[in-house]
Design a protein around this motif. Structure first.
Motif, short mmCIF file in Angstrom:
data_model
loop_
_atom_site.label_atom_id
_atom_site.label_comp_id
_atom_site.label_asym_id
_atom_site.label_seq_id
_atom_site.Cartn_x
_atom_site.Cartn_y
_atom_site.Cartn_z
N HIS A 127 0.78 -1.24 0.00
CA HIS A 127 0.00 0.00 0.00
C HIS A 127 0.82 1.29 0.00
O HIS A 127 0.26 2.37 0.04
CB HIS A 127 -0.98 0.00 1.19
CG HIS A 127 -0.33 -0.03 2.53
ND1 HIS A 127 -1.00 0.32 3.69
CD2 HIS A 127 0.92 -0.38 2.93
CE1 HIS A 127 -0.19 0.18 4.72
NE2 HIS A 127 0.97 -0.24 4.29
N ASP A 168 -3.44 -1.97 8.45
CA ASP A 168 -1.99 -2.04 8.68
C ASP A 168 -1.62 -0.85 9.59
O ASP A 168 -2.32 0.16 9.60
CB ASP A 168 -1.29 -1.92 7.32
CG ASP A 168 0.22 -2.09 7.38
OD1 ASP A 168 0.69 -3.17 7.04
OD2 ASP A 168 0.91 -1.13 7.76
N ALA A 169 -0.51 -0.98 10.33
CA ALA A 169 -0.13 0.11 11.24
C ALA A 169 0.27 1.39 10.51
O ALA A 169 0.20 2.48 11.07
CB ALA A 169 1.04 -0.35 12.13
N HIS A 170 0.70 1.25 9.26
CA HIS A 170 1.14 2.43 8.50
C HIS A 170 0.00 2.96 7.61
O HIS A 170 -0.81 2.18 7.11
CB HIS A 170 2.32 2.07 7.60
CG HIS A 170 3.54 1.60 8.35
ND1 HIS A 170 3.76 0.27 8.65
CD2 HIS A 170 4.59 2.28 8.88
CE1 HIS A 170 4.90 0.16 9.32
NE2 HIS A 170 5.42 1.36 9.48
N ASP A 246 1.60 -5.55 11.60
CA ASP A 246 2.57 -4.69 12.30
C ASP A 246 1.90 -3.83 13.38
O ASP A 246 2.53 -2.93 13.94
CB ASP A 246 3.38 -3.82 11.32
CG ASP A 246 2.54 -3.15 10.26
OD1 ASP A 246 1.30 -3.20 10.36
OD2 ASP A 246 3.12 -2.58 9.32
N GLY A 287 2.02 -5.31 5.91
CA GLY A 287 3.27 -5.44 6.67
C GLY A 287 3.14 -6.38 7.86
O GLY A 287 2.11 -7.01 8.07
N TYR A 289 6.38 -7.30 10.94
CA TYR A 289 7.84 -7.46 11.00
C TYR A 289 8.33 -8.12 12.29
O TYR A 289 9.52 -8.16 12.54
CB TYR A 289 8.51 -6.08 10.82
CG TYR A 289 7.95 -5.36 9.61
CD1 TYR A 289 8.44 -5.64 8.34
CD2 TYR A 289 6.89 -4.47 9.73
CE1 TYR A 289 7.90 -5.03 7.22
CE2 TYR A 289 6.34 -3.86 8.61
CZ TYR A 289 6.85 -4.14 7.36
OH TYR A 289 6.30 -3.56 6.26
ZN LIG Z 1 2.84 -1.44 7.76
#
Ligand SMILES: [Zn+2]
Length: 308
Positions: A127, A168-170, A246, A287, A289
Motif C-alpha cells: 500500500h 496495517d499500522a502504517h 505490524d 506489513g 515485521y
Molecule cells: Zn505497515
C-alpha cells in the motif's frame, strides 16, 4: 475459506535477509499451520502479474525504475546499495515473489467477485507503492493494478463502488495516491500517525481517517475501529482489506500495542462488517515485521475460516 498462496511468494535472499526485518518466509509458515484445516482451501494463483499489467498505469519515472533502475528499487526496498549485486538477482529473489503475490490479489479478487465470498491472499497489500513511486518495501501496488485489470476484463466497471479498509499500522499513502482522483473508491485507514509515511496530502484523501498516537493499545484501537466501520455505507461491489500485522506490540516498526488476540479481534470486526453487508472481499497481507506476525495471521485465519 479460500486462502491464496503460491510457493513462489516466499522471499529469500540468504544472508541478505538480515538487511530488512520483513520475514519473507512467513507465507510458508502460515500455510504449514493452516493448510490441513477442513475450513481452509488453499488456492494457488496460476501466474504472477505481467509487465504489461504493471506498466499500463505506471508514470514515466516509475516505468524507468521498474525496467531496471537498481538504485531506485533498492531504496524502495530499504536495502543499502550493493554495487556487486546484479539487478537480475534482486528481480528473481524479491520482485518476482512480489509479482506472484500481486497475482494472488488479482486471482483472489476474481474469485471473490464470482463467488460473492470473502477470501485472503497471504501476500500483497503493497500500500505504499503507486503509479508514481515505489517505497516502503512496496514496488507494485497490487490493489491498484488489480482494480485496473478487473475493469479491463469487464468484471467491474468504473462506476462500481470499491472499498479499501487499511488496518496495517502504517498509512496507505500509495493507495491514496493511486485513487486520488477516483471518488468511486472509498478509503478507510486506521494508522499510527507518528510514524512513516508523513505525507499530509495522501492522508487528506482518506474518506474515513483514524490517526492514532504512537503506543496506542488494543482497547482504544478496537473502539476506534468499531466507530470508523459504523460510518461506512454498504453499497460496495468489492472490498480490499490491508491486514498488516505490524499493529502487534512486538513489532519493531508499527509502534502500536495490540496483542495477538486483539489483532484477531480486529480482523473479526472487519470481517463481520463485510459479511453483514454482503460485500465480496479480499484480505491481503500488508506489513508485519515481528516474530509473532505469522502467529497472528494463523490465529486470525483459524478464527475467520470458521464463519466464512
Ligand atoms: Zn505497515
Amino acid at each position: 475459506m479460500n486462502i491464496y498462496y503460491h510457493p513462489n511468494y516466499n522471499i529469500s535472499l540468504g544472508v541478505l535477509n538480515y538487511l530488512h526485518p520483513f520475514d519473507g518466509l512467513k507465507f510458508k509458515k502460515v500455510v504449514k499451520a493452516i493448510g490441513d484445516l477442513p475450513s481452509v482451501n488453499i488456492v494457488e494463483p496460476l501466474k504472477p502479474i505481467s509487465s504489461e499489467q504493471i506498466l499500463v498505469s505506471a508514470s514515466g519515472l516509475m516505468k524507468r525504475a521498474l525496467n531496471g533502475n537498481k538504485r531506485v528499487i533498492l531504496q524502495a526496498l530499504e536495502i543499502p546499495y550493493i554495487p556487486l549485486l546484479p539487478f537480475s538477482v534482486i528481480d528473481k529473489r524479491i520482485l518476482l515473489p512480489m509479482r506472484w503475490g500481486s497475482g494472488g490479489t488479482l486471482k483472489a479478487s476474481i474469485d471473490a467477485l464470482e463467488n460473492n465470498s470473502i477470501c485472503w491472499n497471504l501476500s500483497g497489500g503493497y500500500h505504499h507503492a503507486s503509479q508514481h513511486s515505489a517505497q516502503g518495501f512496496c514496488i507494485y501496488n497490487d490493489i491498484g493494478i488489480t482494480y485496473e485489470e478487473l475493469i479491463n476484463q469487464g468484471r467491474i466497471s468504473s462506476s462500481d463502488k470499491i472499498l479499501i479498509i487499511d488496518i496495517d499500522a502504517h498509512h496507505g499513502n500509495g493507495n491514496a495516491r493511486w485513487f486520488c482522483e477516483n471518488k468511486q473508491v472509498t478509503l478507510l485507514d486506521i494508522y499510527n500517525d507518528d510514524i512513516y509515511p508523513k505525507t499530509f496530502s495522501s492522508k487528506q484523501r482518506v474518506d474515513i481517517s483514524v490517526p492514532l498516537k504512537n503506543g496506542t493499545g488494543g482497547v482504544e484501537y478496537l473502539n476506534s475501529l468499531k466507530l470508523a466501520l459504523a460510518k461506512l455505507k454498504t453499497d460496495f461491489k468489492l472490498a480490499f482489506v490491508v491486514a498488516g500485522t505490524d499493529v502487534l506490540s512486538t513489532d519493531p516498526l508499527g509502534g502500536l500495542k495490540l496483542t495477538i488476540e486483539e489483532s484477531v479481534k480486529r480482523d473479526q470486526l472487519v470481517f463481520d462488517f463485510l459479511k453483514q453487508a454482503n460485500i465480496s472481499s479480499v484480505f491481503v497481507g500488508g506489513g508485519g515485521y515481528s516474530k509473532d506476525s505469522s502467529k497472528a495471521i494463523i490465529e486470525s485465519i483459524k478464527n475467520l475460516s470458521q464463519s466464512a
